[in-house]
Design a protein around this motif. Structure first.
Motif, short mmCIF file in Angstrom:
data_model
loop_
_atom_site.label_atom_id
_atom_site.label_comp_id
_atom_site.label_asym_id
_atom_site.label_seq_id
_atom_site.Cartn_x
_atom_site.Cartn_y
_atom_site.Cartn_z
N GLY A 1 0.75 -1.22 0.01
CA GLY A 1 -0.13 -0.08 -0.02
C GLY A 1 0.79 1.37 -0.05
O GLY A 1 2.12 1.23 -0.01
N LEU A 2 0.12 2.21 0.19
CA LEU A 2 0.90 3.59 0.25
C LEU A 2 1.92 3.65 1.13
O LEU A 2 3.13 4.06 1.09
CB LEU A 2 -0.06 4.59 0.59
N LEU A 3 1.94 3.07 2.52
CA LEU A 3 2.99 3.32 3.57
C LEU A 3 4.22 2.47 2.98
O LEU A 3 5.30 3.07 3.35
CB LEU A 3 2.31 2.68 4.57
N ASP A 4 3.84 1.34 2.39
CA ASP A 4 5.24 0.51 1.90
C ASP A 4 5.92 1.35 0.73
O ASP A 4 7.21 1.34 1.00
CB ASP A 4 4.71 -0.78 1.11
N LEU A 5 5.08 2.53 0.06
CA LEU A 5 5.99 3.28 -0.88
C LEU A 5 6.91 4.21 -0.02
O LEU A 5 7.73 4.68 -0.65
CB LEU A 5 4.96 3.88 -1.86
N VAL A 6 6.55 4.54 1.18
CA VAL A 6 7.34 5.58 2.08
C VAL A 6 8.76 4.87 1.90
O VAL A 6 9.78 5.49 1.72
CB VAL A 6 6.86 5.76 3.30
N ASP A 7 8.89 3.80 2.57
CA ASP A 7 10.43 3.07 2.64
C ASP A 7 10.79 2.89 1.24
O ASP A 7 12.05 3.35 1.30
CB ASP A 7 10.24 1.68 3.15
N GLU A 8 10.17 2.57 0.23
CA GLU A 8 10.72 2.43 -1.15
C GLU A 8 11.59 3.83 -1.52
O GLU A 8 12.20 3.84 -2.10
CB GLU A 8 9.73 2.13 -2.18
N ALA A 9 10.54 4.73 -1.37
CA ALA A 9 11.06 6.15 -1.51
C ALA A 9 12.17 6.64 -1.01
O ALA A 9 13.29 7.25 -1.45
CB ALA A 9 9.89 7.22 -1.56
N GLY A 10 12.58 6.28 0.35
CA GLY A 10 13.55 6.47 1.04
C GLY A 10 14.79 5.96 0.77
O GLY A 10 15.64 6.48 0.54
N GLU A 11 14.70 4.50 0.25
CA GLU A 11 15.64 3.89 -0.10
C GLU A 11 15.93 4.26 -1.59
O GLU A 11 17.20 4.53 -1.80
CB GLU A 11 15.47 2.14 -0.45
N ALA A 12 15.19 4.61 -2.41
CA ALA A 12 15.67 5.09 -3.65
C ALA A 12 16.45 6.68 -3.41
O ALA A 12 17.33 6.76 -4.26
CB ALA A 12 14.32 5.50 -4.56
N LEU A 13 16.01 7.41 -2.64
CA LEU A 13 16.59 8.74 -2.57
C LEU A 13 18.11 8.48 -1.97
O LEU A 13 18.93 8.94 -2.22
CB LEU A 13 15.70 9.50 -1.44
N SER A 14 18.18 7.47 -0.89
CA SER A 14 19.33 7.11 -0.18
C SER A 14 20.30 6.75 -1.13
O SER A 14 21.49 6.89 -1.07
CB SER A 14 19.21 6.48 0.97
N GLN A 15 19.96 6.10 -2.42
CA GLN A 15 20.86 5.59 -3.29
C GLN A 15 20.81 6.37 -4.71
O GLN A 15 21.48 6.34 -5.75
CB GLN A 15 20.56 4.26 -3.74
N SER A 16 20.33 7.47 -4.56
CA SER A 16 20.23 8.57 -5.74
C SER A 16 19.71 7.68 -6.82
O SER A 16 20.13 8.23 -7.93
CB SER A 16 21.82 9.04 -6.23
#
Length: 109
Positions: A1-16
């Motif tokens: 769901g939407l909350l799972d995407l928060v972790d995905e977005a954080g991971e994507a940002l941290s890895q540029s």
């Protein structure tokens, strides 16, 4: 769901992995639209389709009520074409730059 995407977005940002962030924005928008048939309109979907056709890699509507704010991700090489489209539609563009110092917003047109 939407909350799972928060972790995905954080991971994507941290890895540029900014292209992945665009994909996550799209996933999030599609999930949000499932919540209610009042979330979007044919006019808004037309704007989104135009943005995607002119270089957007991801889009998400923020805000609520009768107005809102579209956050749009685009690769730098595609931004000029996207900005031209936005200007042709009288859309206001504010560039968001994120770096180690934080977030900076500047109006483009």
């Amino acid at each position: 769901g939407l909350l799972d995407l928060v972790d995905e977005a954080g991971e994507a940002l941290s890895q540029s992995q900014f292209d992945e962030l665009g994909t996550i924005l799209n996933k999030s928008w599609n999930l949000k639209k499932l919540m209610s048939d009042q979330i979007t309109s044919p006019h808004l979907e037309g704007i989104i389709a135009g943005l995607m056709a002119h270089g957007a890699g991801g889009i998400r509507l923020l805000g609520a009520g009768a107005s809102g704010y579209l956050i749009v991700y685009s690769q730098p090489a595609k931004q000029a074409r996207l900005i031209q489209f936005c200007a042709s539609q009288s859309l206001i563009i504010e560039r968001i730059n994120v770096d180690i110092e934080g977030v900076r917003i500047t109006t483009v047109c």
